[in-house]
Enzyme design. Sequence first.
Site, PDB file in Angstrom:
ATOM      1  N   ASP A 126       0.907  -1.310  -0.148  1.00 28.86           N
ATOM      2  CA  ASP A 126       0.153  -0.053  -0.126  1.00 28.86           C
ATOM      3  C   ASP A 126       0.915   1.412  -0.028  1.00 28.86           C
ATOM      4  O   ASP A 126       0.671   1.979  -0.895  1.00 28.86           O
ATOM      5  CB  ASP A 126      -0.930  -0.010   1.161  1.00 28.86           C
ATOM      6  CG  ASP A 126      -1.728  -1.334   1.199  1.00 28.86           C
ATOM      7  OD1 ASP A 126      -2.922  -1.264   0.460  1.00 28.86           O
ATOM      8  OD2 ASP A 126      -1.482  -2.100   2.208  1.00 28.86           O
ATOM      9  N   GLN A 147      13.496   1.877  -1.233  1.00 33.93           N
ATOM     10  CA  GLN A 147      12.656   1.402  -2.579  1.00 33.93           C
ATOM     11  C   GLN A 147      13.394   1.637  -3.717  1.00 33.93           C
ATOM     12  O   GLN A 147      13.309   1.144  -4.785  1.00 33.93           O
ATOM     13  CB  GLN A 147      11.056   1.892  -2.429  1.00 33.93           C
ATOM     14  CG  GLN A 147      10.349   1.446  -3.462  1.00 33.93           C
ATOM     15  CD  GLN A 147       8.892   2.148  -3.489  1.00 33.93           C
ATOM     16  OE1 GLN A 147       8.814   3.469  -3.497  1.00 33.93           O
ATOM     17  NE2 GLN A 147       7.915   1.431  -3.674  1.00 33.93           N
ATOM     18  N   GLY A 167       2.611  -9.574  -4.517  1.00 33.94           N
ATOM     19  CA  GLY A 167       1.933  -8.561  -4.406  1.00 33.94           C
ATOM     20  C   GLY A 167       1.495  -7.742  -5.525  1.00 33.94           C
ATOM     21  O   GLY A 167       1.202  -8.112  -6.620  1.00 33.94           O
ATOM     22  N   GLU A 168       2.053  -6.402  -5.312  1.00 36.45           N
ATOM     23  CA  GLU A 168       1.620  -5.308  -6.411  1.00 36.45           C
ATOM     24  C   GLU A 168       2.809  -4.848  -7.210  1.00 36.45           C
ATOM     25  O   GLU A 168       2.967  -4.974  -8.213  1.00 36.45           O
ATOM     26  CB  GLU A 168       0.534  -4.426  -6.106  1.00 36.45           C
ATOM     27  CG  GLU A 168       0.122  -3.432  -7.083  1.00 36.45           C
ATOM     28  CD  GLU A 168      -1.232  -2.598  -6.973  1.00 36.45           C
ATOM     29  OE1 GLU A 168      -2.198  -3.112  -6.286  1.00 36.45           O
ATOM     30  OE2 GLU A 168      -1.421  -1.724  -7.283  1.00 36.45           O
ATOM     31  N   ASP A 169       3.554  -3.993  -6.098  1.00 37.83           N
ATOM     32  CA  ASP A 169       4.648  -3.175  -6.664  1.00 37.83           C
ATOM     33  C   ASP A 169       5.728  -3.863  -7.290  1.00 37.83           C
ATOM     34  O   ASP A 169       6.039  -3.609  -8.266  1.00 37.83           O
ATOM     35  CB  ASP A 169       4.871  -2.194  -5.612  1.00 37.83           C
ATOM     36  CG  ASP A 169       5.832  -1.217  -6.118  1.00 37.83           C
ATOM     37  OD1 ASP A 169       5.328  -0.388  -7.158  1.00 37.83           O
ATOM     38  OD2 ASP A 169       6.992  -1.006  -5.738  1.00 37.83           O
TER      39      ASP A 169
HETATM   40  O1  TRH Z   1       4.665  -6.038   0.468  1.00 48.61           O
HETATM   41  P1  TRH Z   1       3.618  -6.572  -0.413  1.00 48.61           P
HETATM   42  O2  TRH Z   1       3.090  -8.171  -0.291  1.00 48.61           O
HETATM   43  O3  TRH Z   1       2.261  -5.556  -0.420  1.00 48.61           O
HETATM   44  C1  TRH Z   1       1.094  -6.115  -0.597  1.00 48.61           C
HETATM   45  C2  TRH Z   1       0.620  -6.125  -1.777  1.00 48.61           C
HETATM   46  O4  TRH Z   1       0.678  -4.668  -2.463  1.00 48.61           O
HETATM   47  C3  TRH Z   1      -0.873  -6.290  -1.977  1.00 48.61           C
HETATM   48  O5  TRH Z   1      -1.441  -6.425  -3.342  1.00 48.61           O
HETATM   49  C4  TRH Z   1      -1.593  -5.546  -1.043  1.00 48.61           C
HETATM   50  O6  TRH Z   1      -2.886  -6.070  -1.113  1.00 48.61           O
HETATM   51  C5  TRH Z   1      -1.163  -5.864   0.323  1.00 48.61           C
HETATM   52  O7  TRH Z   1       0.326  -5.680   0.393  1.00 48.61           O
HETATM   53  C6  TRH Z   1      -1.852  -5.224   1.348  1.00 48.61           C
HETATM   54  O8  TRH Z   1       4.245  -6.583  -2.053  1.00 48.61           O
HETATM   55  P2  TRH Z   1       4.318  -5.448  -2.980  1.00 48.61           P
HETATM   56  O9  TRH Z   1       3.583  -4.734  -3.488  1.00 48.61           O
HETATM   57  O10 TRH Z   1       5.377  -5.881  -4.005  1.00 48.61           O
HETATM   58  O11 TRH Z   1       5.375  -4.261  -2.010  1.00 48.61           O
HETATM   59  C7  TRH Z   1       6.644  -4.587  -1.740  1.00 48.61           C
HETATM   60  C8  TRH Z   1       7.339  -2.987  -1.804  1.00 48.61           C
HETATM   61  O12 TRH Z   1       8.573  -3.502  -1.057  1.00 48.61           O
HETATM   62  C9  TRH Z   1       7.603  -2.834  -3.216  1.00 48.61           C
HETATM   63  O13 TRH Z   1       7.399  -1.520  -3.027  1.00 48.61           O
HETATM   64  C10 TRH Z   1       9.085  -3.100  -3.215  1.00 48.61           C
HETATM   65  C11 TRH Z   1       9.460  -2.820  -1.879  1.00 48.61           C
HETATM   66  N1  TRH Z   1      10.869  -3.412  -1.492  1.00 48.61           N
HETATM   67  C12 TRH Z   1      11.930  -2.266  -1.087  1.00 48.61           C
HETATM   68  O14 TRH Z   1      11.861  -1.234  -1.374  1.00 48.61           O
HETATM   69  N2  TRH Z   1      13.116  -3.077  -0.815  1.00 48.61           N
HETATM   70  C13 TRH Z   1      13.398  -4.480  -0.741  1.00 48.61           C
HETATM   71  O15 TRH Z   1      14.512  -4.712  -0.319  1.00 48.61           O
HETATM   72  C14 TRH Z   1      12.317  -5.182  -1.171  1.00 48.61           C
HETATM   73  C15 TRH Z   1      12.554  -6.514  -1.169  1.00 48.61           C
HETATM   74  C16 TRH Z   1      11.153  -4.727  -1.480  1.00 48.61           C
END
Ligand code: TRH
Length: 400
Positions: free
Chosen positions: A24, A263, A280-282
């Site tokens: 999110d 990020q 997830g999404e991003d």
């Molecule tokens: O963390 P998530 O599982 O988030 C989820 C999904 O968005 C899902 O759709 C939503 O409904 C739920 O949350 C509530 O996966 P996502 O979306 O990939 O987000 C992870 C974020 O973390 C992404 O912006 C990348 C970031 N990230 C970093 O910044 N540094 C890192 O080292 C890693 C591994 C990830």
Amino acid sequence: MVTAAHSPQIACDVFCAVIDNFGDIGVCWRLARQLADEHGWQVRLFVDDLRAFHALCHAVDPALARQEAAGVVIEHWHEPSHAGEVLQIADVVIEAFGCELPPVYVAAMARRARKPVWINLDYLSAEDWVADFHLRPSPHPRFALVKTFFFPGLGPGTGGVLKERALDAGRAAFDRDAWWRERVGIAPPGPERTVVSLFAYENPAIDPLLAQWRDGASPVVLLVPQGRISGAVARFFGGPQFAAGDAAALGSLTAHAIGFVEQPHFDALLWAADVNFVRGEDSFVRAQWAQKPFVWHIYPQSDDAHLPKLDAALAHYAGGLPDAARESVARFWHAWNGAGTPDWADFWRHRSLLEARAAQWAAELAAVGDLAGNLAAHAVSHLAGNLPAELAETPKTQLK
Ligand code: TRH
């Protein structure tokens, strides 16, 4: 078409309630930075959980009520009624993922002479219905306000997904050698090794997959950002934990745990690997822009509501593959999401086709347009229409 590139001074408030994990705030933070950087908007981001935010941006201090990072004002949205220290209503109000705006804020939106453009940014889905619902208006039951549903998507007629203008240039300039030495502490593996990045939720399919990599004929190097799958990796190698800096090896498999990075540095992990497991999404979106083969661990929903979304994404991305490769990708993704046992050899024998498809798919996806740009263009065109006649000549700064 109205372009948003030259729309300075637009004030935008983004409201984000963190439900779970990093997605999110991950999406909202990326969008906020893009609207500020690329469109010159004054962005305030209201977030109810600054600890999750801190993991993505270390400059964010969870103890502060108001602060600024990367040109974005960040407000700790500490109560449902909190709407910023001074109640100022922005030109564009983005309510992310159905989070409810503070009632006091909505009432003030209704009093504003020039009504804000109010957008509900939804979760990403590749399903067909998304294009029909994208940009549908929803009039407020009590106030003279209209909320517009903005749907991210992978196909034409949707809002697209986020992509920074500088992303491809950053990918092209990526220094693989330097990355490996700095992040993993070793020289990059040679071409005889397959590098896999693993960002996933807890997953029972991890054990058979790790065993296949261990027992396989060709060497695999696994990169695991510390997180929810780390415990399972530790158990497989027989260790108490698998924390940043740890490494382990069994048979053909070598694994390295790496730290969770801010990020903007996440993409480099995807560029450093040959195949990316994302979730997830991003991170799912970033894997598509990385132009490498990838496997998606979709966010599980009750009643298996996520399964049609998984298949819809497969239809877009894998639809351009020959039959055998497409079926193999579908089998592997299904197995990684709970249906069956993953068969790495069956999946990876299509490597060259998957690599070619990854680049082709990124070009197809780019044709839908970047979500921030699409959203900004929509807002700019509607802001002009929201100006009351008696104020049409008033400079914008006096409208607040
Ligand atoms: O963390 P998530 O599982 O988030 C989820 C999904 O968005 C899902 O759709 C939503 O409904 C739920 O949350 C509530 O996966 P996502 O979306 O990939 O987000 C992870 C974020 O973390 C992404 O912006 C990348 C970031 N990230 C970093 O910044 N540094 C890192 O080292 C890693 C591994 C990830």
